[in-house]
Scaffold this motif. Sequence first.
Motif, mmCIF file in Angstrom:
data_model
loop_
_atom_site.group_PDB
_atom_site.id
_atom_site.type_symbol
_atom_site.label_atom_id
_atom_site.label_comp_id
_atom_site.label_asym_id
_atom_site.label_seq_id
_atom_site.Cartn_x
_atom_site.Cartn_y
_atom_site.Cartn_z
ATOM 1 N N ASP A 15 -12.158 -7.803 2.681
ATOM 2 C CA ASP A 15 -10.791 -8.062 3.135
ATOM 3 C C ASP A 15 -10.097 -6.754 3.471
ATOM 4 O OD1 ASP A 15 -11.028 -10.825 2.665
ATOM 5 O OD2 ASP A 15 -10.658 -10.505 0.530
ATOM 6 N N VAL A 16 -9.397 -6.740 4.610
ATOM 7 C CA VAL A 16 -8.648 -5.557 5.031
ATOM 8 C C VAL A 16 -7.243 -5.978 5.426
ATOM 9 C CG1 VAL A 16 -10.732 -4.363 5.828
ATOM 10 C CG2 VAL A 16 -9.399 -5.753 7.438
ATOM 11 N N ILE A 17 -6.358 -4.975 5.576
ATOM 12 C CA ILE A 17 -4.980 -5.218 6.028
ATOM 13 C C ILE A 17 -4.989 -5.288 7.552
ATOM 14 C CG2 ILE A 17 -2.619 -4.353 6.022
ATOM 15 C CD1 ILE A 17 -3.354 -2.767 3.497
ATOM 16 N N PRO A 18 -4.604 -6.428 8.112
ATOM 17 C CA PRO A 18 -4.658 -6.549 9.588
ATOM 18 C C PRO A 18 -3.725 -5.530 10.261
ATOM 19 C CG PRO A 18 -4.348 -8.696 8.540
ATOM 20 C CD PRO A 18 -4.152 -7.667 7.469
ATOM 21 N N ASP A 19 -4.182 -4.985 11.365
ATOM 22 C CA ASP A 19 -3.372 -4.095 12.207
ATOM 23 C C ASP A 19 -2.913 -2.822 11.463
ATOM 24 O OD1 ASP A 19 -3.557 -6.012 14.270
ATOM 25 O OD2 ASP A 19 -1.803 -7.074 13.456
ATOM 26 N N TYR A 20 -3.580 -2.472 10.348
ATOM 27 C CA TYR A 20 -3.206 -1.224 9.651
ATOM 28 C C TYR A 20 -4.389 -0.257 9.721
ATOM 29 C CZ TYR A 20 -1.695 2.106 6.096
ATOM 30 O OH TYR A 20 -1.331 3.247 5.431
ATOM 31 N N ASP A 21 -4.118 0.945 10.188
ATOM 32 C CA ASP A 21 -5.162 1.965 10.324
ATOM 33 C C ASP A 21 -4.640 3.269 9.706
ATOM 34 O OD1 ASP A 21 -7.167 3.705 10.967
ATOM 35 O OD2 ASP A 21 -7.120 3.329 13.134
ATOM 36 N N ASP A 22 -5.237 3.645 8.556
ATOM 37 C CA ASP A 22 -4.811 4.903 7.913
ATOM 38 C C ASP A 22 -5.726 6.061 8.295
ATOM 39 O OD1 ASP A 22 -7.144 4.729 6.217
ATOM 40 O OD2 ASP A 22 -6.024 3.376 4.910
ATOM 41 N N GLY A 23 -6.787 5.764 9.081
ATOM 42 C CA GLY A 23 -7.655 6.838 9.566
ATOM 43 C C GLY A 23 -8.836 7.149 8.672
ATOM 44 N N PHE A 24 -8.975 6.455 7.525
ATOM 45 C CA PHE A 24 -10.066 6.770 6.593
ATOM 46 C C PHE A 24 -10.687 5.475 6.110
ATOM 47 C CE2 PHE A 24 -7.075 10.256 6.340
ATOM 48 C CZ PHE A 24 -7.903 11.370 6.539
ATOM 49 N N ALA A 25 -12.003 5.322 6.333
ATOM 50 C CA ALA A 25 -12.695 4.115 5.881
ATOM 51 C C ALA A 25 -12.861 4.114 4.360
ATOM 52 C CB ALA A 25 -14.053 4.004 6.567
ATOM 53 N N ALA A 26 -13.150 5.288 3.783
ATOM 54 C CA ALA A 26 -13.298 5.409 2.320
ATOM 55 C C ALA A 26 -12.205 6.359 1.820
ATOM 56 C CB ALA A 26 -14.693 5.898 1.973
ATOM 57 N N THR A 27 -12.542 7.249 0.868
ATOM 58 C CA THR A 27 -11.511 8.125 0.309
ATOM 59 C C THR A 27 -11.075 9.161 1.327
ATOM 60 O OG1 THR A 27 -13.171 9.597 -0.618
ATOM 61 C CG2 THR A 27 -12.353 7.848 -2.044
ATOM 62 N N ALA A 28 -9.806 9.524 1.249
ATOM 63 C CA ALA A 28 -9.230 10.549 2.117
ATOM 64 C C ALA A 28 -9.078 11.851 1.339
ATOM 65 C CB ALA A 28 -7.868 10.082 2.628
ATOM 66 N N PRO A 29 -9.091 12.996 2.018
ATOM 67 C CA PRO A 29 -8.795 14.248 1.319
ATOM 68 C C PRO A 29 -7.418 14.172 0.655
ATOM 69 C CG PRO A 29 -9.700 14.687 3.485
ATOM 70 C CD PRO A 29 -9.440 13.216 3.436
ATOM 71 N N SER A 30 -7.258 14.868 -0.448
ATOM 72 C CA SER A 30 -6.007 14.828 -1.197
ATOM 73 C C SER A 30 -4.855 15.381 -0.358
ATOM 74 C CB SER A 30 -6.149 15.649 -2.485
ATOM 75 O OG SER A 30 -4.953 15.646 -3.210
ATOM 76 N N GLY A 31 -3.691 14.696 -0.441
ATOM 77 C CA GLY A 31 -2.483 15.196 0.200
ATOM 78 C C GLY A 31 -2.340 14.868 1.668
ATOM 79 N N ARG A 32 -3.101 13.875 2.197
ATOM 80 C CA ARG A 32 -2.999 13.533 3.617
ATOM 81 C C ARG A 32 -1.845 12.564 3.901
ATOM 82 N NH1 ARG A 32 -7.309 15.007 6.893
ATOM 83 N NH2 ARG A 32 -8.096 16.972 6.052
ATOM 84 N N PHE A 33 -1.188 12.037 2.849
ATOM 85 C CA PHE A 33 -0.098 11.079 3.049
ATOM 86 C C PHE A 33 1.162 11.596 2.363
ATOM 87 C CE2 PHE A 33 -4.091 8.818 3.379
ATOM 88 C CZ PHE A 33 -3.927 8.110 4.566
ATOM 89 N N PRO A 34 2.331 11.169 2.818
ATOM 90 C CA PRO A 34 3.593 11.695 2.285
ATOM 91 C C PRO A 34 3.724 11.435 0.779
ATOM 92 C CG PRO A 34 3.971 10.495 4.309
ATOM 93 C CD PRO A 34 2.556 10.210 3.929
ATOM 94 N N PRO A 35 4.443 12.329 0.037
ATOM 95 C CA PRO A 35 4.640 12.133 -1.402
ATOM 96 C C PRO A 35 5.691 11.064 -1.667
ATOM 97 C CG PRO A 35 5.788 14.095 -0.678
ATOM 98 C CD PRO A 35 5.035 13.599 0.514
ATOM 99 N N ASN A 36 5.744 10.599 -2.921
ATOM 100 C CA ASN A 36 6.766 9.630 -3.311
ATOM 101 C C ASN A 36 8.059 10.379 -3.656
ATOM 102 O OD1 ASN A 36 6.473 10.685 -5.865
ATOM 103 N ND2 ASN A 36 5.985 8.756 -6.859
ATOM 104 N N PRO A 37 9.145 9.690 -4.063
ATOM 105 C CA PRO A 37 10.423 10.378 -4.329
ATOM 106 C C PRO A 37 10.334 11.483 -5.368
ATOM 107 C CG PRO A 37 10.789 8.027 -4.106
ATOM 108 C CD PRO A 37 9.309 8.211 -4.072
ATOM 109 N N LEU A 38 9.358 11.447 -6.278
ATOM 110 C CA LEU A 38 9.214 12.517 -7.279
ATOM 111 C C LEU A 38 8.264 13.612 -6.815
ATOM 112 C CD1 LEU A 38 9.096 10.490 -10.624
ATOM 113 C CD2 LEU A 38 10.991 11.811 -9.696
ATOM 114 N N GLY A 39 7.773 13.532 -5.574
ATOM 115 C CA GLY A 39 6.904 14.574 -5.041
ATOM 116 C C GLY A 39 5.449 14.400 -5.431
ATOM 117 N N LEU A 40 5.034 13.194 -5.893
ATOM 118 C CA LEU A 40 3.652 12.951 -6.303
ATOM 119 C C LEU A 40 2.887 12.285 -5.172
ATOM 120 C CD1 LEU A 40 4.297 11.649 -9.919
ATOM 121 C CD2 LEU A 40 4.009 14.004 -9.125
#
Length: 804
Positions: free
Chosen positions: A703-728
């Motif tokens: 099962d996958v999320i339709p029409d969503y593409d994050d660019g990585f089939a498996a794990t992504a390198p650390s820090g490729r996505f924006p942090p949360n409000p606490l910077g994590l």
Amino acid sequence: MSELIVREALGERRFTATDFPIAVGGQGSAIVMAGRPEGAEAYLGLHEDQLFVQPADGAEVLHNGVPVRNSTWLRSGDVINFGAARLRLLAQRDNQRVVEVDDGSSGNITAPPIIDPSSRLAGGGEDDAERIDALQFRPTGQVQARPGATLDVKKIVIGLAAAIAAVVLWFIFTATSVAVRTDPAEAVVDIEGSLPALRFGDRVLLRPGDYLIKATREGYSPAQLQAKVTDESNQSFSLKLQKLPGRVRVDVPTQARVTVDGKVLGDAPGEFTIAPGKHTIVIAAARYQPFSGELEVMGEGKSQTYKPQLVPAWAEVTVTSEPAGAKLLVNGEERGVTPLTTQILAGNHPIELQLEGFKSWTTDVQVKANEPMSLGPVRLGLPDGKLALRSEPSGASVSVGGVYRGQTPVSLELRPDISHNVVLTLPGYEAATRQISLAAGENRALSVPLSGVFGEVTVQAQPADAEVFVNGKSVGAANQKLRLVATTHDIEIRKTGFVTYKTSITPRPGVSQKIETTLLTPAQAKMAQTPALITNKADQQLKLMPLGSFTMGSPRREPGRRANEAQRNVQFKRPFYMGVSEVTNGQFRKFKSEHRSGIVGQHTLDLDNQPVVGVTWTEAALFCNWLSQQEGLPPAYENKNGRLVAVQPLTTGYRLPTDAEWEWAARYQGGGKFRRYPWGDALPVAPRSGNYADVTARLLVQDVIPDYDDGFAATAPSGRFPPNPLGLLDLGGNVAEWVHDYYTVSADSSEVAVDPTGPADGKQHVIRGSSWRQSSVTDLRLSARDFGDSQRNDVGFRVARYAE
């Protein structure tokens, strides 16, 4: 005889004269007889080309049927019995003798009868005469004289000489030549034992046995050793005699402490007993320079004298003055009146001359050992006048003629009958100047008031009722304007229950200044002093999390809610740090170099900057302990009964985040609000909000999320996505994460849990956060809880620790 041929069952062996004596007997002998006990029972010897047999101590040997105990000559046809085994001496041929070995294993062989030795010796004829000749090689017993024989003195003497010669030959043939050496070689050697010893130079003939060897020489300690002599050749024994200590008299001109090779022997002059040889001697005497030299002691109990040349550590100093009669003090010690010659130790010394009605004279002199020196004549001047100077306020700096002389109150010595310009300065006050002239020996007191220079300082603080202190003195409540002297002042603002605020300020005339602050509680102050961001030894950054409270879990009607998401109130009081990102492969391999996260499909999970996966909860906890060890922190986990469990109470060492800490940090939005999803409170999934099961993962997951593409089939390198409000980073997506708590399912509770760490025991541990494999509403929610007890390719971890 050139050689002896021994015929045995397996062939012939040949022995020459250098091979004698030849051991005969059981295993270990040169000629081995089957069925005989281990070791030699007899020896075949050779003397002047004549063979003889010598039984070993205690062995039962028959010669032509007669038991023998001593050496016996051998002739052709003789038979030597060793139990069932025999030796036969065959006829001599071509200067060779042949011995045939019969070990008794080839059949019965007729043996000569056992004959009583006395009956054989009592018989007559040629055979008896030959037997007596052969027996001259061994000790002989009493032989009855033949009837009718007459006493012949000459024959008796010849017989005694022959017997003595036989004993000497027996001793020579049966003794061992032993070398006895002594150091020194001139020592007298004495050998004590049950048998005599014959000496030939440094070698001694001794029968096998135990001996006490002693060596003596005048001037040396006697030496001795217990020696065991065997029948082996080239034996030697050595004795080393030690020289006796010597008596050394140390002669010095004064009492001194004597040290030899670092050991204090006592006081000199005196005599000391010292071991022979070269030594380092040190002599320490008052008023003399330390002495160190080499002392060679002859030893051997002899006496010698050692007389070192000690160098004085002082010099004679001559002091004269004008006028004479001044009292001389050296280091404050009175030595006499001038003119004076006195002894002063080498070094720097203060010297003072005092004479009533004159000014004291002082100087420092550098005295060199054993080098006389002179001082003077010193001209003594008239005494100074003395001025006791004070100021209001005190602490003013005083200078006379431009030279600084101290701070008030101060006592000044001024040259008489001269006008001196005295200036007083104090920060915040106007300088004051006075012209002073004193007579010789005059004492005067002077007090100078100082005029202040002021500035204004406004103090504002919260709480408003906090108390203000200036230089430790209360001046009232905060939120007032102070008129202060233009010098540096220490300001404190205090209130019970708050941390005191401290500062310093220097008011300036005509310039308005302000002090403004808000007092903090101890907890607030401690948080303010705690670093907001730290970096550990694995190059991981951790952020200090805010403290507060929230409702953990999810409401019963929330879409996708599981039964293990019970709601409860949680409060955080103990400051803690949370890892900014998940632990990567590169960081984990600093702890466990052989770890590999593997691949999925054609996609690697093992790059250094990808989050580590394929680790158990225990491996994650051991990594935390290793990280604590690198930084000298107490471990957060310990081994109990083969299981890794948390230390109670939890230490400040590195650990996994607790279940409550993870959810607090993941859902925190600020302003009392908390998120439902990593990107907000509603679906659909926001673009670039994290690494989930997207369209690129269709070949890896069902099962996958339709029409969503994050660019990585498996794990992504650390820090490729924006942090949360606490910077994590990656608290939602990429990999799910092990947390500290044992897994359990609990009911909703209204009680407040303060800094909860989960159940005390369990079998499985909680897993938080969605991963690259997940796409459902249930899994994407930040309150979702999973659990497990084994490794997965979509589960990693991040670290946390308490700040205090």
